[in-house]
Design an enzyme around this catalytic site. Sequence first.
Site, short mmCIF file in Angstrom:
data_model
loop_
_atom_site.label_atom_id
_atom_site.label_comp_id
_atom_site.label_asym_id
_atom_site.label_seq_id
_atom_site.Cartn_x
_atom_site.Cartn_y
_atom_site.Cartn_z
CG PHE A 37 35.74 58.80 -19.85
CD1 PHE A 37 36.16 58.31 -21.08
CD2 PHE A 37 35.52 57.87 -18.83
CE1 PHE A 37 36.34 56.94 -21.29
CE2 PHE A 37 35.70 56.50 -19.03
CZ PHE A 37 36.13 56.05 -20.27
CG ASP A 41 30.09 59.43 -14.30
OD1 ASP A 41 30.56 58.84 -13.30
OD2 ASP A 41 30.32 59.07 -15.46
CE LYS A 69 37.38 54.46 -13.19
NZ LYS A 69 36.69 55.44 -14.02
C1 LIG Z 1 35.88 55.12 -15.30
C2 LIG Z 1 34.70 55.97 -15.53
C3 LIG Z 1 33.54 55.47 -16.13
C4 LIG Z 1 33.44 54.08 -16.73
O1 LIG Z 1 33.65 53.08 -15.82
P1 LIG Z 1 33.99 51.58 -16.37
O2 LIG Z 1 33.94 50.75 -15.12
O3 LIG Z 1 35.34 51.65 -16.98
O4 LIG Z 1 32.95 51.22 -17.34
C5 LIG Z 1 32.44 56.32 -16.23
N1 LIG Z 1 32.50 57.58 -15.78
C6 LIG Z 1 33.60 58.10 -15.20
C7 LIG Z 1 33.59 59.50 -14.72
C8 LIG Z 1 34.75 57.31 -15.08
O5 LIG Z 1 35.85 57.84 -14.55
#
Ligand SMILES: *Cc1c(COP(=O)(O)O)cnc(C)c1O
Length: 399
Positions: free
Chosen positions: A140, A225, A254
């Site tokens: 994700f 990520d 986040k």
């Molecule tokens: C939440 C998340 C994203 C995307 O972040 P948004 O601010 O919702 O665009 C990307 N990578 C990971 C691992 C995430 O948990």
Amino acid sequence: MKTEDYIKLENEYGARNYEPLDVVITRGEGVWVWDVEGKKYLDCLAAYGALNQGHCHPKILETLKKQASRLTLTSRAFRNDQLGLFYKEICELTNSHMVLPMNSGAEAVESVIKAVRKWGYKVKKIPDGKAEIIVCENNFHGRTVTIVGFSTEKQYRDGYGPFTPGFKIIPFGDADALRKAITPYTVAFLVEPIQGEGGIIIPPKGYLKEVRKICDENDIVLILDEIQTGLGRTGKLLAEEHEGIQSDVTLIGKSLSGGFYPVSAVLSNKEVLGVFHPGDHGSTFGGNPLACAIARTALKVLIEENMIENAAKMGAYFLEKLSEIKSPYVKEVRGKGLMIGIELYPEAGGARRFCEKLMEKGVLCKEARKNVIRITPPLIIKKEEIDWALERIYDVLCK
Ligand SMILES: *Cc1c(COP(=O)(O)O)cnc(C)c1O
């Protein structure tokens, strides 16, 4: 207005791209939130990990108020007196050399895709249009067209093509698969240290270390990520520290703002972000003074108030207690720090109904994929509060 009235409004006027639990929250403080009827809940989701510092942290709030009444936005056409300080502080904290500030997580991912492709053409000298990025199954990384284009979740892609080419998908946690997938055109490997949305999937021990080695041997950029795993969530500032490695590029978002404002960043070595020249990339709000001031304080309280150590300690306690649950529904409990998943057997009928029962009892959780209850409370949670949650989780899973 009552709960039903708010829900009705959302349903009448809003796009139905979410299916939230039917709780309408009006106030939050630390690990607690209150609904419009005055009922109190323990927040065990923390906005998917965007509230590591807890709701409405007083020091971040103070910064927001001060900065908002002084200067909020300059655009990058001019400089502001927060951006440089934000760069310096975050680089020193994370051992990075260069920063690109953006707003959402998905934008940070999009930005790094552009950067590593350009790096591939300008530095690695790959023929134009050939660059490949390797990603993992069950990943994700966000919701833009390019990003969902390399998702393996059918619903995330359905109806959104045609997609951006140039991505190769391999199994998660399998270093050999990475080795085999590499071609002379590979520029980067993009991976989450622990898959969050994918159901709190922890790769085998030593995976990231091996991945680091493979990327070094093949001159490939390792992009972690850490938008969800980062900033203390797993009991370390960055999850890469569990394996004693350093990525070439790390994405954070986040909790970078403690839940006050959308802020994300690409943290990089000089080689990758160094490919950008004026005009190559941009964002109207990226690096704005309000975002930078908030992020500076959000990072400061994370460190000064020992939230990372608390995540390690409380996470271990929470995980141990959850592992003792004897429930016919529970297949496995796993986690690192305060990133915990309770995987249920498919026969349990999905995690959603357990989340609904937990909500009734005052604990807010959300399912990850279909069968995993995700537990990711703010990192400031105390032992008594965990015990309070445990009592209710036991009730719901064992009775
Ligand atoms: C939440 C998340 C994203 C995307 O972040 P948004 O601010 O919702 O665009 C990307 N990578 C990971 C691992 C995430 O948990």
